[in-house]
Design an enzyme around this catalytic site. Structure first.
Site, PDB file in Angstrom:
ATOM      1  CG  ASP A  17      -8.379  -1.766  21.051  1.00  0.00           C
ATOM      2  OD1 ASP A  17      -9.112  -1.266  20.279  1.00  0.00           O
ATOM      3  OD2 ASP A  17      -6.321  -1.508  21.629  1.00  0.00           O
ATOM      4  CG  LEU A  18     -11.480  -5.354  17.244  1.00  0.00           C
ATOM      5  CD1 LEU A  18     -11.373  -5.595  16.060  1.00  0.00           C
ATOM      6  CD2 LEU A  18     -11.933  -7.066  18.455  1.00  0.00           C
ATOM      7  CB  SER A 117     -10.933  -1.512  16.425  1.00  0.00           C
ATOM      8  OG  SER A 117      -9.760  -2.192  16.166  1.00  0.00           O
ATOM      9  CG  ASN A 118      -8.751   4.376  16.218  1.00  0.00           C
ATOM     10  OD1 ASN A 118      -9.915   4.670  16.131  1.00  0.00           O
ATOM     11  ND2 ASN A 118      -8.239   5.501  17.483  1.00  0.00           N
ATOM     12  CE  LYS A 151     -10.018   2.118  19.955  1.00  0.00           C
ATOM     13  NZ  LYS A 151     -10.036   1.269  20.414  1.00  0.00           N
ATOM     14  CG  ASP A 176      -3.166  -1.868  23.116  1.00  0.00           C
ATOM     15  OD1 ASP A 176      -2.040  -1.666  22.253  1.00  0.00           O
ATOM     16  OD2 ASP A 176      -4.150  -1.093  22.617  1.00  0.00           O
TER      17      ASP A 176
END
Length: 209
Positions: A17-18, A117-118, A151, A176
């Site tokens: 994830d970013l 990533s969203n 996600k 996270d």
């Protein structure tokens, strides 16, 4: 859920994830910027901002920035220009997460790295340039506004696993948010809940990286 089984040789790919894993995010900076332009207190806006259906449609590329900002104009009750909304929207990026760049650099020498990533078009345009260095460690980035999936939807994970081309259980995913971790595990991925960069370092060490 079971803790991820991490051991040397257990992974063929790493998926990150970013936000709050690679890039630090501080949403209060957006509220402060918008409030400054609107002449009100940030707290006045905080209670009005919602990650609602419009927000989700922006993240899957169904609506563009202008339409999203128009919706914010209504929901927040402030008459900012698109440029002012964009300024605050991109102000949330607070730098790289401490210590993450050398970890990614080391890991990239051993396994292919991917990002998942969203996010939305405005943020992609901004962070792709502002953080080109650290993001350069990723072989490919799967971004919700590009793939049209986000996600924690199962279809988003299925899309990414297929694109990476290795079995889900051979992909170690770092995120996270607990809901994204649970969804990843439900799709067969090995997932690590990241609360600080130390969690990434410990997981990589367990993998022998």
């Amino acid at each position: 859920m079971n803790r991820p089984l991490l051991a040397p040789g257990a992974a063929d790919a790493l998926l990150f994830d970013l936000g709050r894993v690679v890039l630090d995010i501080d949403f209060s900076k957006a509220l402060a910027c918008w409030a400054g332009h609107a002449g009100c207190e940030p707290a006045h806006l905080a209670g009005r901002f919602s990650r609602d259906e419009i927000y989700r449609r922006h993240e899957t590329g169904e609506i563009d920035d202008a339409e999203f900002f128009a919706a914010l104009r209504t929901s927040l009750g402030i008459g900012l220009s698109d440029a002012q909304f964009l300024e605050g929207w991109n102000a949330i990026f607070a730098g790289e997460m401490p210590g993450i760049e050398p970890l990614l650099a080391r890991a990239a020498g051993r396994l292919p790295l991917y990002a998942f990533s969203n996010t939305n078009g405005a943020h992609v345009e901004y962070f792709s340039e502002a953080y080109a260095g650290v993001l350069g460690h990723f072989r490919e980035m799967f971004l919700s506004s590009t793939i049209g999936l986000r996600k924690p939807d199962a279809a988003a994970y299925a899309h990414v696993v297929k694109a990476i081309g290795v079995p889900a259980q051979r992909i170690v995913f770092f995120d996270d948010l607990a809901e994204n971790i649970e969804a990843a595990r439900a799709q067969g991925l090995t997932a690590v809940h990241v609360t600080s960069p130390d969690d990434v370092a410990v997981a990589l060490a367990a993998l022998g990286i």
